[in-house]
Design an enzyme around this catalytic site. Structure first.
Site, PDB file in Angstrom:
ATOM      1  N   LEU A 284     -43.076   6.467  20.042  1.00 13.17           N
ATOM      2  CA  LEU A 284     -44.440   6.674  19.539  1.00 13.17           C
ATOM      3  C   LEU A 284     -44.432   6.792  18.021  1.00 13.17           C
ATOM      4  CD1 LEU A 284     -47.455   7.286  20.309  1.00 13.17           C
ATOM      5  CD2 LEU A 284     -46.838   9.696  20.121  1.00 13.17           C
TER       6      LEU A 284
ATOM      7  N   HIS B 106     -40.029  19.060  15.584  1.00  9.60           N
ATOM      8  CA  HIS B 106     -40.277  18.669  14.196  1.00  9.60           C
ATOM      9  C   HIS B 106     -41.785  18.715  13.953  1.00  9.60           C
ATOM     10  CE1 HIS B 106     -40.575  16.248  10.556  1.00  9.60           C
ATOM     11  NE2 HIS B 106     -39.257  16.347  10.417  1.00  9.60           N
TER      12      HIS B 106
END
Length: 338
Positions: A126, A230
């Site tokens: 993605l 993240h």
């Protein structure tokens, strides 16, 4: 209008641009024209095959601006996470030790290399242009894959997983990698991820320790990375969490990022999407925003659309929507509220 569609070989230059801009840790998007070419050809072959059951296919989608022909993002499905080779993860579970004489029992978290998830379907790759983050188009890029699975269920497994990119700092340093993987490869995190994208995670994983890694023996900075996302991966996590995906005891073997898991039949966009029949119209009294897809294979298309009330099976679409979806009157469509 932006539309999600299967990748084409002519997309290669733009796909490489997306790969170059993608987050460190997205190893399924290597910045290498030959690897990307192979990925595109593999995807096109998968869309063209008459598949009766889950196999080794990969389905790569791109998000295209129909006005400028610019690609704004991409995403992918692997029908089987370990196609032709094991899919390695780290399983994070407690190991219990006990002494009857001392009447002591103690549990310690440990990470063990495993192949438990190899047979599941995997969502990966993605990436979206930053200006479109936190918009409906990121929902489209992620969730239209689920509408595709809903329309072609026999091609996929009974469970779906995805790995969310783990924490690394602005300099590309991963405390988890520095504490674990670097001892076995003597490579920086960024270089290890690059090699994983160019070659295979298998040859790297097979050099990892075969014995449990006891979490309390790791530096605190590395322990803090286990299951940590993240910041740029938070949106991908949030979208799938709303779909019903949950974290489990598995983490990525390179950066310690979390793995999300869901039973395919329970995923929101699969369980609650509606099937309807396209009805071309000129006036739409919009009452809600939907993700809408056709149910084709190689000509799969999905868009974001403001639609009126859904009455029965009839779904009124204007000319631009019909053109983007490649549907005509009577064509089946699938939709779910945004």
């Amino acid at each position: 209008m932006l539309v999600l569609r299967p990748v084409e070989l002519t997309d290669l230059p733009q796909l490489q641009r997306l790969a170059r801009e993608s987050l460190v840790g997205v190893t399924s998007l290597p910045d290498d024209s030959e690897r990307l070419r192979e990925k595109i050809l593999g995807s096109r072959a998968s869309f063209d095959q008459d598949v009766q059951h889950q196999g080794t296919e990969n389905y790569l989608f791109v998000l295209e601006d129909l006005t400028t022909r610019r690609l704004a993002g991409c995403s992918e499905i692997l029908a089987t996470a370990g196609p032709g080779e094991p899919f390695y993860s780290l399983r994070n579970r407690d190991f219990t030790s006990a002494s009857r004489e001392l009447n002591i029992e103690h549990g310690v978290s440990a990470l063990s290399l495993c192949q438990d998830l190899s047979a599941h379907t995997l969502l990966r790759g993605l990436h979206i242009d930053p200006p479109l983050s936190r918009t409906a188009y990121c929902e489209l890029l992620s969730r239209a894959r689920l509408l595709f699975i809903a329309a072609h269920a026999r091609r996929f497994a009974e469970a779906v997983i995805t790995e969310i990119v783990g924490f690394s700092d602005d300099q590309g340093q991963s405390p988890f990698w520095d504490a674990v993987g670097k001892h076995f490869f003597d490579l920086p995190y960024v270089e290890a991820e690059r090699l994983c994208g160019l070659e295979s995670r298998t040859f790297l994983a097979e050099l990892m320790p075969q014995y449990p890694i006891y979490v309390p023996m790791l530096p605190q900075a590395a322990q803090d990375c286990i299951g940590r996302i993240h910041p740029d991966g938070q949106e991908a996590f949030d979208i799938l969490e709303r779909e019903g995906f949950e974290t489990n005891s598995y983490v990525d073997l390179f950066d310690g990022g979390p793995t999300l898991y869901a039973r395919t039949a329970n995923i929101r966009s699969i369980a609650h999407s509606q099937r309807g029949i396209a009805q071309p119209g000129t006036i739409i009294d919009a009452t809600g925003t939907y993700l809408v897809s056709n149910e084709f294979l190689g000509d799969y298309r999905a868009i974001v659309a403001d639609l009126g009330p859904i009455a029965g099976q009839s779904v009124t679409l204007d000319a631009a929507m019909c053109a983007a979806l490649k549907v005509t009157a009577g064509s089946p469509v699938r939709l779910i509220a945004l």
